[in-house]
Design an enzyme around this catalytic site. Structure first.
Site, PDB file in Angstrom:
ATOM      1  CB  ALA A  10      40.471 -77.942 -43.759  1.00 23.00           C
ATOM      2  CD  GLN A  53      35.125 -77.532 -49.104  1.00 21.73           C
ATOM      3  OE1 GLN A  53      34.574 -76.576 -48.556  1.00 21.73           O
ATOM      4  NE2 GLN A  53      34.943 -78.779 -48.711  1.00 21.73           N
ATOM      5  CB  ILE A  90      44.318 -72.572 -50.693  1.00 21.26           C
ATOM      6  CG1 ILE A  90      44.701 -72.380 -49.217  1.00 21.26           C
ATOM      7  CG2 ILE A  90      42.859 -72.192 -50.920  1.00 21.26           C
ATOM      8  CD1 ILE A  90      44.603 -70.928 -48.739  1.00 21.26           C
ATOM      9  CG  HIS A 122      37.763 -72.373 -51.388  1.00 20.37           C
ATOM     10  ND1 HIS A 122      37.504 -73.159 -50.282  1.00 20.37           N
ATOM     11  CD2 HIS A 122      36.544 -72.020 -51.881  1.00 20.37           C
ATOM     12  CE1 HIS A 122      36.197 -73.279 -50.122  1.00 20.37           C
ATOM     13  NE2 HIS A 122      35.595 -72.599 -51.080  1.00 20.37           N
ATOM     14  CB  CYS A 168      54.339 -52.777 -62.749  1.00 20.39           C
ATOM     15  SG  CYS A 168      52.920 -53.522 -61.884  1.00 20.39           S
ATOM     16  CB  SER A 178      32.152 -79.099 -41.727  1.00 20.45           C
ATOM     17  OG  SER A 178      32.208 -77.914 -42.509  1.00 20.45           O
ATOM     18  CB  ILE A 222      40.909 -89.034 -45.184  1.00 20.01           C
ATOM     19  CG1 ILE A 222      40.745 -89.410 -46.647  1.00 20.01           C
ATOM     20  CG2 ILE A 222      41.814 -87.832 -45.007  1.00 20.01           C
ATOM     21  CD1 ILE A 222      39.778 -90.536 -46.916  1.00 20.01           C
TER      22      ILE A 222
END
Length: 249
Positions: free
Chosen positions: A30, A109, A111, A127, A159, A198, A238
């Site tokens: 994250a 990790q 999304i 994930h 549907c 982490s 980063i």
């Protein structure tokens, strides 16, 4: 190893390590997307630290989704969808490394789909992704805009089936094909760059055990259980670090 905190020293060290790599894989969490304005989960300001009547870990479970879909989607739309988020320098630098043939794959990790938005092609989303959604009854696929639409408490297919985001909820397993691809990439790598995680979320963090290469490069603000095994341990953002090391504006 004592973590590096100086920007120039850290950037130079990362640049040098990457220059000696033949097969590099990036493993991120994250913290990679916080520079895009997406909050993380476990930091002091993270999603799991906020006061809530029902803990997020419960709301983001499959059993809660099945029992209370309207409550799930209300929380999901408010906290996990970031329609205005754009790729930050970390995403852009990784895409550049891949184009140059210097990065084999991204294992994430996250999304949010920002690695693909930046141009990365070989991305293993452990994930899942908010960008993919599927009817639980007929299997029809939908984009994120259908789920994000607040006009319906629970998004439904033509549907009548509920449209479920392709994200891995608590109580759900990781996708086998995605895990196998990530394991192959990590096992083949001689350099593993880990950032913004982490390394406490399993089974995802357990994939690091398959790395047997020469250089484990770890970038994270907080201490992890892997710090003492790292070739390089850095306490810097980063995005800033990769922008310096890779050379993007």
């Amino acid at each position: 190893m004592k973590p590096i905190t100086d920007r120039k020293i850290a950037s130079d060290a990362l640049r040098d390590a990457l220059s000696h790599a033949t097969h590099t894989v990036f493993f991120g969490g994250a913290g990679v997307s916080t520079e895009s304005g997406i909050p993380d989960f476990r930091s002091a300001d993270g999603l799991y630290r906020r006061e809530s009547r029902i803990p997020p870990e419960i709301i983001l479970s499959r059993s809660f989704f099945d029992a209370y879909p309207a409550d799930f989607f209300a929380f999901y739309r408010e906290n996990l969808l970031s329609p205005n988020a754009k790729p930050n320098p970390a995403h852009l630098a990784l895409a550049k490394l891949e184009r140059e043939g210097r990065l084999d794959a991204v294992v994430t990790q996250n999304i949010d789909g920002l690695h693909q938005a930046a141009g990365s092609k070989r991305v293993y989303e452990l994930h899942g992704s908010v960008e993919r959604n599927r009817c639980m009854r007929c299997g029809k696929r939908y984009g994120v805009e259908t789920v994000a639409d607040p006009s319906s408490d629970v998004p439904r297919c033509a549907c009548g089936g509920i449209i479920k985001p392709d994200v891995v909820l608590y109580e759900e397993p990781l996708d086998d094909d995605t895990v196998r691809g990530a394991v192959r990439a990590i096992a083949r790598a001689d350099t593993l760059l880990v950032a913004g995680t982490s390394l406490r979320v399993y089974p995802a963090a357990g994939l690091l055990q398959y790395f047997a290469g020469k250089r484990l490069l770890l970038v994270n603000y907080d201490e992890t259980d892997w710090d003492d095994r790292a070739t390089l341990c850095i306490r810097r953002p980063i995005g800033e670090l990769l922008a310096d090391a890779v050379g993007i504006a």
